[in-house]
Design an enzyme around this catalytic site. Structure first.
Site, short mmCIF file in Angstrom:
data_model
loop_
_atom_site.label_atom_id
_atom_site.label_comp_id
_atom_site.label_asym_id
_atom_site.label_seq_id
_atom_site.Cartn_x
_atom_site.Cartn_y
_atom_site.Cartn_z
N PRO A 179 -32.18 -22.62 -33.82
CA PRO A 179 -32.05 -22.23 -35.02
C PRO A 179 -31.31 -23.31 -36.22
CG PRO A 179 -30.37 -21.50 -33.84
CD PRO A 179 -31.12 -22.23 -32.77
N CYS A 182 -22.10 -23.10 -35.08
CA CYS A 182 -22.32 -23.89 -36.38
C CYS A 182 -20.98 -24.39 -36.85
CB CYS A 182 -22.58 -22.74 -37.48
SG CYS A 182 -22.92 -23.48 -39.15
N GLY A 202 -33.62 -29.65 -32.33
CA GLY A 202 -33.44 -29.11 -33.58
C GLY A 202 -33.98 -30.11 -34.60
N GLN A 254 -30.86 -14.87 -34.92
CA GLN A 254 -29.45 -15.14 -34.78
C GLN A 254 -28.74 -14.68 -35.92
OE1 GLN A 254 -27.64 -19.19 -35.89
NE2 GLN A 254 -27.79 -19.32 -33.72
N ALA A 298 -30.50 -23.35 -40.39
CA ALA A 298 -30.46 -23.08 -41.71
C ALA A 298 -31.27 -23.68 -42.72
CB ALA A 298 -29.28 -22.51 -42.23
N ASP A 358 -29.24 -34.15 -29.77
CA ASP A 358 -29.85 -35.54 -29.61
C ASP A 358 -31.25 -35.63 -28.67
OD1 ASP A 358 -28.04 -36.07 -31.22
OD2 ASP A 358 -26.76 -37.40 -29.73
#
Length: 352
Positions: free
Chosen positions: A23, A107, A231, A77, A25, A209
């Site tokens: 996830p 986060c 990500g 989420q 944003a 990573d």
């Protein structure tokens, strides 16, 4: 070997691959989730949604909670610091079609941590347990958790938090291999993820990573994790999911997407963004995605990428943006920036 391991399961949901979209944003909206799923992601997790229903009336929140037309399992989420509010948010999202609830305790953003949410929660394991118990009890669908290794280097309590998660009924755990104070700097470490996997019996997803098929395989082998979570490496490169999946299954690298495949994916992504966000907002949001695609396009040097971004950012219509994609793959790369700047006018009207 990692490629011989079974596919992970979250409750009744068997994932299609061992590669998961993290996830993010402002990134993992419905158009991007559906594209990544089509290109090999075994699970996609939506953008973080506040647990405060009073804030759900905004257009941003409504769009983040829009999962219409998505295949399952649909993972939503939620973020916050109040156990009762998180539990109610979980119930409401389940009623709206969520099939998995993911709790954000990873986060690192100041605006989230300053509200005692996200990775700030890792500082208080009692609060962690209270939140997890409340959310798990509130819904009859699987609840998952995303964490970091801890709050800081002196407080790498990821193993203890993982055990709390398992004890409270969390059914899968994603771990980013950095503590909060690292944010996204330095290199991710996987020792803590390996220790967490050894300490619990629920599926563990390694994050941080992971930007290539070979790296994904190494991380899975080292940590024993059940899947990898990708990500930032997926921004502008949604093909990474099928490439990692192919490598894990067959031990061979998959050929990169052809120019035709890239063009089709970009056109489909643009169309989905325009349809999802509407005429004006869709055009604006498409600009950041195109920038990520160009950053990964080795046909152009830095100057060429800069020129192409500048031209695209000046376009004001969906028609002009689609024309840009057509031109991007039609000509010799060395001439493309100049040709696009000439053939597609900055005001969004295609030149003659």
């Amino acid at each position: 070997m990692s490629n011989s391991c079974p596919l992970p399961r979250i409750g009744r949901h068997l994932l299609a691959t061992r590669v998961i979209l993290a996830p993010m944003a402002g990134v993992t909206d419905r158009p991007f989730r559906m594209l990544c799923r089509r290109l090999g992601a075994g699970l996609v997790v939506g953008e973080m949604v506040t647990s405060d229903p009073r804030l759900w009336h905004t257009r941003k929140s409504r769009l983040r909670m829009d999962h219409r037309g998505e295949p399952g399992p649909r993972s939503v989420q939620i973020a916050g610091g109040d156990a009762e509010m998180l539990a109610e948010a979980a119930r409401l999202n389940a009623a709206m079609g969520a099939e998995i609830i993911d709790i954000n305790m990873g986060c690192p953003a100041k605006k989230v941590c300053n509200k005692a949410a996200g990775s700030a929660l890792l500082r208080d394991e009692v609060v962690v347990a209270k939140i997890l118990q409340a959310v798990v009890a509130a819904v009859d669908i699987p609840v998952t958790l995303k964490i970091r290794t801890g709050w800081c280097a002196d407080s790498n309590n990821g193993v203890r938090v993982a055990r709390i998660a398992e004890d409270t009924g969390i059914q899968a755990l994603a771990v980013h291999g950095r503590h909060r104070q690292q944010r996204y700097g330095g290199e991710a470490e996987y020792e803590t993820i390996a220790a967490i996997k050894a300490a619990v019996g629920i599926p563990v997803f390694a994050n941080g990573d992971i930007a290539s098929p070979a790296k994904a395989a190494r991380v899975l082998d080292y940590t024993g994790a059940d899947a990898v979570m990708v990500g930032r490496a997926a921004q502008g490169n949604p093909w990474i999911f099928r490439e990692i999946d192919h490598y894990l299954r067959h031990g061979q690298r998959l050929a990169p997407p052809s120019d035709k495949e890239r063009a089709e994916a970009l056109r489909d992504h643009l169309t989905a963004l325009h349809d999802f966000y509407g005429r004006h907002l869709g055009v604006r949001i498409a600009r950041k995605h195109l920038g990520w695609y160009l950053a990964g396009d080795d046909r152009f040097d830095d100057a060429g990428q800069h020129a192409l971004r500048a031209t695209f950012n000046g376009l004001e219509s969906r028609h002009a943006q689609r024309r840009f994609i057509d031109e991007l793959f039609r000509h010799d790369p060395a001439a493309t920036p100049r040709r696009i700047a000439r053939d597609v006018a900055p005001d969004g009207v295609c030149a003659a």
